[in-house]
Design a protein around this motif. Structure first.
Motif, PDB file in Angstrom:
ATOM      1  N   ALA A   1      78.806  67.851  58.475  1.00  0.00           N
ATOM      2  CA  ALA A   1      80.057  68.556  58.195  1.00  0.00           C
ATOM      3  C   ALA A   1      80.418  69.496  59.336  1.00  0.00           C
ATOM      4  O   ALA A   1      81.582  69.588  59.750  1.00  0.00           O
ATOM      5  CB  ALA A   1      79.936  69.326  56.886  1.00  0.00           C
ATOM      6  N   ALA A   2      79.416  70.202  59.864  1.00  0.00           N
ATOM      7  CA  ALA A   2      79.672  71.128  60.967  1.00  0.00           C
ATOM      8  C   ALA A   2      80.087  70.375  62.231  1.00  0.00           C
ATOM      9  O   ALA A   2      80.985  70.817  62.967  1.00  0.00           O
ATOM     10  CB  ALA A   2      78.426  71.968  61.236  1.00  0.00           C
ATOM     11  N   TYR A   3      79.448  69.253  62.476  1.00  0.00           N
ATOM     12  CA  TYR A   3      79.827  68.454  63.646  1.00  0.00           C
ATOM     13  C   TYR A   3      81.272  67.970  63.519  1.00  0.00           C
ATOM     14  O   TYR A   3      82.048  68.018  64.487  1.00  0.00           O
ATOM     15  CB  TYR A   3      78.874  67.271  63.806  1.00  0.00           C
ATOM     16  N   ALA A   4      81.651  67.508  62.317  1.00  0.00           N
ATOM     17  CA  ALA A   4      83.024  67.037  62.109  1.00  0.00           C
ATOM     18  C   ALA A   4      84.026  68.162  62.329  1.00  0.00           C
ATOM     19  O   ALA A   4      85.081  67.961  62.951  1.00  0.00           O
ATOM     20  CB  ALA A   4      83.162  66.462  60.703  1.00  0.00           C
ATOM     21  N   LEU A   5      83.708  69.354  61.835  1.00  0.00           N
ATOM     22  CA  LEU A   5      84.599  70.500  62.043  1.00  0.00           C
ATOM     23  C   LEU A   5      84.746  70.801  63.526  1.00  0.00           C
ATOM     24  O   LEU A   5      85.859  71.043  64.021  1.00  0.00           O
ATOM     25  CB  LEU A   5      84.060  71.728  61.301  1.00  0.00           C
ATOM     26  N   ALA A   6      83.641  70.784  64.248  1.00  0.00           N
ATOM     27  CA  ALA A   6      83.683  71.084  65.686  1.00  0.00           C
ATOM     28  C   ALA A   6      84.522  70.054  66.442  1.00  0.00           C
ATOM     29  O   ALA A   6      85.331  70.403  67.306  1.00  0.00           O
ATOM     30  CB  ALA A   6      82.263  71.135  66.238  1.00  0.00           C
ATOM     31  N   ARG A   7      84.350  68.779  66.122  1.00  0.00           N
ATOM     32  CA  ARG A   7      85.108  67.739  66.821  1.00  0.00           C
ATOM     33  C   ARG A   7      86.595  67.802  66.468  1.00  0.00           C
ATOM     34  O   ARG A   7      87.452  67.607  67.324  1.00  0.00           O
ATOM     35  CB  ARG A   7      84.551  66.353  66.456  1.00  0.00           C
ATOM     36  N   ASP A   8      86.883  68.081  65.169  1.00  0.00           N
ATOM     37  CA  ASP A   8      88.279  68.175  64.758  1.00  0.00           C
ATOM     38  C   ASP A   8      88.967  69.386  65.385  1.00  0.00           C
ATOM     39  O   ASP A   8      90.140  69.332  65.754  1.00  0.00           O
ATOM     40  CB  ASP A   8      88.378  68.281  63.230  1.00  0.00           C
ATOM     41  N   SER A   9      88.244  70.490  65.487  1.00  0.00           N
ATOM     42  CA  SER A   9      88.850  71.741  65.946  1.00  0.00           C
ATOM     43  C   SER A   9      88.929  71.827  67.463  1.00  0.00           C
ATOM     44  O   SER A   9      89.867  72.421  68.005  1.00  0.00           O
ATOM     45  CB  SER A   9      88.041  72.933  65.417  1.00  0.00           C
ATOM     46  N   TYR A  10      87.959  71.238  68.149  1.00  0.00           N
ATOM     47  CA  TYR A  10      87.902  71.349  69.617  1.00  0.00           C
ATOM     48  C   TYR A  10      87.640  69.965  70.214  1.00  0.00           C
ATOM     49  O   TYR A  10      86.586  69.708  70.819  1.00  0.00           O
ATOM     50  CB  TYR A  10      86.808  72.344  70.029  1.00  0.00           C
ATOM     51  N   PRO A  11      88.599  69.054  70.066  1.00  0.00           N
ATOM     52  CA  PRO A  11      88.381  67.665  70.514  1.00  0.00           C
ATOM     53  C   PRO A  11      88.190  67.519  72.016  1.00  0.00           C
ATOM     54  O   PRO A  11      87.592  66.535  72.468  1.00  0.00           O
ATOM     55  CB  PRO A  11      89.642  66.944  70.040  1.00  0.00           C
ATOM     56  N   ALA A  12      88.676  68.481  72.783  1.00  0.00           N
ATOM     57  CA  ALA A  12      88.554  68.375  74.242  1.00  0.00           C
ATOM     58  C   ALA A  12      87.254  68.967  74.769  1.00  0.00           C
ATOM     59  O   ALA A  12      86.966  68.861  75.970  1.00  0.00           O
ATOM     60  CB  ALA A  12      89.745  69.072  74.914  1.00  0.00           C
ATOM     61  N   SER A  13      86.463  69.581  73.919  1.00  0.00           N
ATOM     62  CA  SER A  13      85.227  70.230  74.380  1.00  0.00           C
ATOM     63  C   SER A  13      84.210  69.163  74.786  1.00  0.00           C
ATOM     64  O   SER A  13      84.019  68.163  74.096  1.00  0.00           O
ATOM     65  CB  SER A  13      84.649  71.120  73.284  1.00  0.00           C
ATOM     66  N   ARG A  14      83.536  69.398  75.926  1.00  0.00           N
ATOM     67  CA  ARG A  14      82.616  68.390  76.468  1.00  0.00           C
ATOM     68  C   ARG A  14      81.208  68.914  76.697  1.00  0.00           C
ATOM     69  O   ARG A  14      80.294  68.126  76.970  1.00  0.00           O
ATOM     70  CB  ARG A  14      83.156  67.840  77.802  1.00  0.00           C
ATOM     71  N   HIS A  15      81.019  70.232  76.606  1.00  0.00           N
ATOM     72  CA  HIS A  15      79.669  70.788  76.805  1.00  0.00           C
ATOM     73  C   HIS A  15      79.432  71.864  75.740  1.00  0.00           C
ATOM     74  O   HIS A  15      80.052  72.923  75.772  1.00  0.00           O
ATOM     75  CB  HIS A  15      79.516  71.371  78.210  1.00  0.00           C
ATOM     76  N   TRP A  16      78.545  71.551  74.821  1.00  0.00           N
ATOM     77  CA  TRP A  16      78.271  72.472  73.720  1.00  0.00           C
ATOM     78  C   TRP A  16      76.942  73.187  73.950  1.00  0.00           C
ATOM     79  O   TRP A  16      75.957  72.582  74.394  1.00  0.00           O
ATOM     80  CB  TRP A  16      78.186  71.728  72.397  1.00  0.00           C
ATOM     81  N   LEU A  17      76.939  74.464  73.606  1.00  0.00           N
ATOM     82  CA  LEU A  17      75.695  75.227  73.549  1.00  0.00           C
ATOM     83  C   LEU A  17      75.347  75.422  72.078  1.00  0.00           C
ATOM     84  O   LEU A  17      76.140  75.982  71.318  1.00  0.00           O
ATOM     85  CB  LEU A  17      75.857  76.585  74.230  1.00  0.00           C
ATOM     86  N   VAL A  18      74.191  74.929  71.668  1.00  0.00           N
ATOM     87  CA  VAL A  18      73.743  75.064  70.286  1.00  0.00           C
ATOM     88  C   VAL A  18      72.600  76.070  70.252  1.00  0.00           C
ATOM     89  O   VAL A  18      71.578  75.888  70.935  1.00  0.00           O
ATOM     90  CB  VAL A  18      73.302  73.711  69.703  1.00  0.00           C
ATOM     91  N   LEU A  19      72.778  77.139  69.478  1.00  0.00           N
ATOM     92  CA  LEU A  19      71.770  78.186  69.336  1.00  0.00           C
ATOM     93  C   LEU A  19      71.061  78.009  67.998  1.00  0.00           C
ATOM     94  O   LEU A  19      71.707  78.040  66.944  1.00  0.00           O
ATOM     95  CB  LEU A  19      72.427  79.567  69.398  1.00  0.00           C
ATOM     96  N   CYS A  20      69.756  77.804  68.040  1.00  0.00           N
ATOM     97  CA  CYS A  20      68.999  77.536  66.820  1.00  0.00           C
ATOM     98  C   CYS A  20      67.973  78.632  66.556  1.00  0.00           C
ATOM     99  O   CYS A  20      67.197  79.006  67.443  1.00  0.00           O
ATOM    100  CB  CYS A  20      68.265  76.194  66.925  1.00  0.00           C
ATOM    101  N   GLY A  21      67.972  79.132  65.346  1.00  0.00           N
ATOM    102  CA  GLY A  21      66.960  80.080  64.918  1.00  0.00           C
ATOM    103  C   GLY A  21      65.752  79.364  64.342  1.00  0.00           C
ATOM    104  O   GLY A  21      65.720  78.132  64.239  1.00  0.00           O
ATOM    105  N   HIS A  22      64.750  80.137  63.941  1.00  0.00           N
ATOM    106  CA  HIS A  22      63.500  79.566  63.447  1.00  0.00           C
ATOM    107  C   HIS A  22      63.529  79.497  61.913  1.00  0.00           C
ATOM    108  O   HIS A  22      62.740  80.127  61.217  1.00  0.00           O
ATOM    109  CB  HIS A  22      62.310  80.402  63.926  1.00  0.00           C
ATOM    110  N   GLY A  23      64.527  78.755  61.403  1.00  0.00           N
ATOM    111  CA  GLY A  23      64.667  78.609  59.960  1.00  0.00           C
ATOM    112  C   GLY A  23      65.601  77.452  59.663  1.00  0.00           C
ATOM    113  O   GLY A  23      65.955  76.668  60.555  1.00  0.00           O
ATOM    114  N   ASN A  24      66.012  77.341  58.416  1.00  0.00           N
ATOM    115  CA  ASN A  24      66.867  76.215  58.040  1.00  0.00           C
ATOM    116  C   ASN A  24      68.251  76.277  58.679  1.00  0.00           C
ATOM    117  O   ASN A  24      68.894  75.247  58.863  1.00  0.00           O
ATOM    118  CB  ASN A  24      66.981  76.125  56.522  1.00  0.00           C
ATOM    119  N   ASN A  25      68.734  77.482  59.004  1.00  0.00           N
ATOM    120  CA  ASN A  25      69.993  77.582  59.729  1.00  0.00           C
ATOM    121  C   ASN A  25      69.857  76.914  61.093  1.00  0.00           C
ATOM    122  O   ASN A  25      70.758  76.202  61.547  1.00  0.00           O
ATOM    123  CB  ASN A  25      70.388  79.059  59.862  1.00  0.00           C
ATOM    124  N   GLY A  26      68.705  77.097  61.725  1.00  0.00           N
ATOM    125  CA  GLY A  26      68.429  76.410  62.977  1.00  0.00           C
ATOM    126  C   GLY A  26      68.322  74.910  62.782  1.00  0.00           C
ATOM    127  O   GLY A  26      68.744  74.124  63.641  1.00  0.00           O
TER     128      GLY A  26
END
Length: 504
Positions: free
Chosen positions: A48-73
């Protein structure tokens, strides 16, 4: 990009709200009841989050993903894997912890590595060409100030030029209260999962959440069978409280409201409250005020009945009235104290605001026949604490107000809260920054008073009045912006919302 019909997230939000603690406990129960693994729920969240990101920013080509040490990560690892599979360049930075990852997050991490992804440490230098940041650092379990290295990553994300999408909640924002004890992600968009949490709607939430989206992860059917702990209320709810009038009704059917206040120099407050009551549909509105304001009020609004406040006039008016509003421009001198003392002999429904609340704080008493409408400073005086204490947990504060003073309490602010002694709590998802100007509280008092006069129960009148007030301000802001919005700008808009057939 996903089509609208395939979107695994919703832009419209549910009206039920649950505490983050309850959701954490309910998630495995719901998954087991539906025969779904917790890892599948994580995959749905990431998708769902990936779909939102692609729908909202279709021209984006380099993503930075920040992951914590838990289920949010873990959600972040899923987003990263899906993005890389779609040809997007992904840089993933993760915070390591002393404990093993939860099983679902560990699976998501391994799937990312198995797909060829790299994991960089929190101290890594950020690439210069990032055009989207995914915040999967800290989730709804946070209850304190984010520690290193989380705080540094949050601050770096806020300095970056790229927009941020937060997973479930912006890292650093407390899910139960909307408080901000330390560093917090300023998200352009937030996608929350399973259910709405109060911290997304009140406290400091509006400064950090951005546009809020929702995904039930397929648990909406199960969730609908659970009694909601809180309700999110908007203009769509007005129809349940405000029914069409009978064609043969007359002014006496719509209530007689007495409004008391407007000491010397404060005639504007009482005028705004009284006119707001009329605009809200009260049948008759009588004002008792300082003698200097009688003429100007009659000139400004001839539909009002206006008299000089005296003991005799107040006694007669109390016998006449169905409902009383006291406080706008009342002052804390002997003039206001005497009026409040006489009012306390009445058991009719009432709304207390402004200096009526400040005087109540000096001599606390509990009553079931009134609505209290404090802003955080007035609430702090009523509860003998600091404004910081109120804002650190607004839900706790509004419940304390009800427990100590009875009736219904309405705690103003971004994400106004309404509570009663039966345990009902509503969060008003209306209003805007333009309402940070003088007189707004007086208009709110008049609206609620007008609805009380029309025989709405205390809690319903407070909820409906708050929504009418905020929605009217939103309508004005939509036309002219938030800066320079005046309380009196709301008056012509009120009828649009107290007649819900117009507000659809």
């Amino acid at each position: 990009m996903t089509s609208h019909s395939e979107k695994p997230y919703a832009d419209s939000l549910p009206h039920s709200v649950w505490s983050a603690d309850w959701i954490r406990q309910a998630e495995p129960v719901a998954a087991a009841a539906l025969g779904i693994s917790l890892y599948l729920l994580m995959l749905r969240a990431g998708s769902a989050a990936y779909a939102l990101a692609r729908d909202s920013y279709p021209a984006s080509r380099h993503w930075l993903v920040l992951c914590g040490h838990g289920n949010n990560g873990g959600d972040g690892y899923v987003v990263a894997r899906l993005a890389m599979a779609d040809g997007i360049k992904v840089t993933l930075i993760a915070c390591e912890g002393s404990r093993p990852l939860p099983p679902e997050a560990a699976n998501a991490r391994q799937a990312w590595l198995d797909s060829g992804g790299d994991i960089l440490p929190a101290s890594s230098r950020w690439p210069q060409d990032i055009d989207l940041i995914i915040d999967g650092l800290l989730g709804t379990g946070l209850g304190a100030v984010p520690r290193a290295p989380y705080d540094a990553l949050i601050e770096a994300a806020n300095r970056a030029c790229a927009p941020v999408i937060a997973l479930d909640i912006p890292s650093g924002l407390l899910a139960e209260s909307g408080a901000v004890p330390g560093a917090v992600i300023r998200a352009a968009q937030t996608l929350t999962f399973i259910a709405l949490k109060p911290g997304l709607l009140t406290g400091q939430a509006r400064d950090w959440v951005g546009q809020l989206h929702y995904s039930s992860l397929g648990l909406s059917g199960w969730l609908a069978k659970q009694p909601a702990q809180m309700k999110r209320i908007t203009a769509r709810d007005l129809g349940q409280w405000l029914k069409p009038r009978r064609p043969c009704s007359h002014k006496g059917d719509h209530g007689r409201l007495l409004v008391i206040g407007g000491d010397y120099g404060f005639g504007g407050a009482i005028r705004m409250a009284a006119e707001a009551a009329l605009r809200s549909g009260a049948g008759l509105v009588r004002v008792l005020t300082h003698v200097e304001h009688v003429g100007p009020l009659l000139t400004a609004c001839p539909e009002l009945m206006v008299q000089r406040l005296s003991d005799d006039a107040l006694q007669q008016a109390l016998e006449w009235a169905d409902v009383v509003v006291i406080g706008p421009g009342l002052g804390q001198g002997d003039w206001g104290k005497n009026a409040l003392k006489l009012l306390q002999t009445s058991d009719k429904p009432a709304l207390w605001d402004a200096d009526a609340l400040n005087l109540l704080a000096l001599h606390p008493e509990k009553r079931q026949n009134r609505v209290l409408t404090p802003h955080p400073g007035e609430a702090a005086r009523l509860l003998n604490c600091s404004t910081v204490d109120i804002e650190s947990d607004r839900l706790l504060a509004v419940r304390k107000l009800v427990a100590q003073y009875g009736g219904v309490a309405l705690l103003k602010g971004a994400g106004t809260l309404i509570a009663d002694q039966q345990g009902d709590v509503a969060i008003a998802d209306v209003g805007n920054a333009g309402m940070a100007s003088g007189g707004m509280g007086d208009v709110l008092s008049g609206i609620i008073g007008g609805l009380l006069a029309q025989k709405l129960p205390l809690y319903d009148a407070a909820c409906a009045g708050c929504v009418v007030h905020g929605a009217a301000a939103d309508l004005v802001a939509e036309k002219q912006g938030t800066r320079g919005l005046l309380a009196t700008d709301l008056l012509p808009m009120i009828p649009h919302y107290v007649n819900p057939e117009l507000a659809k």
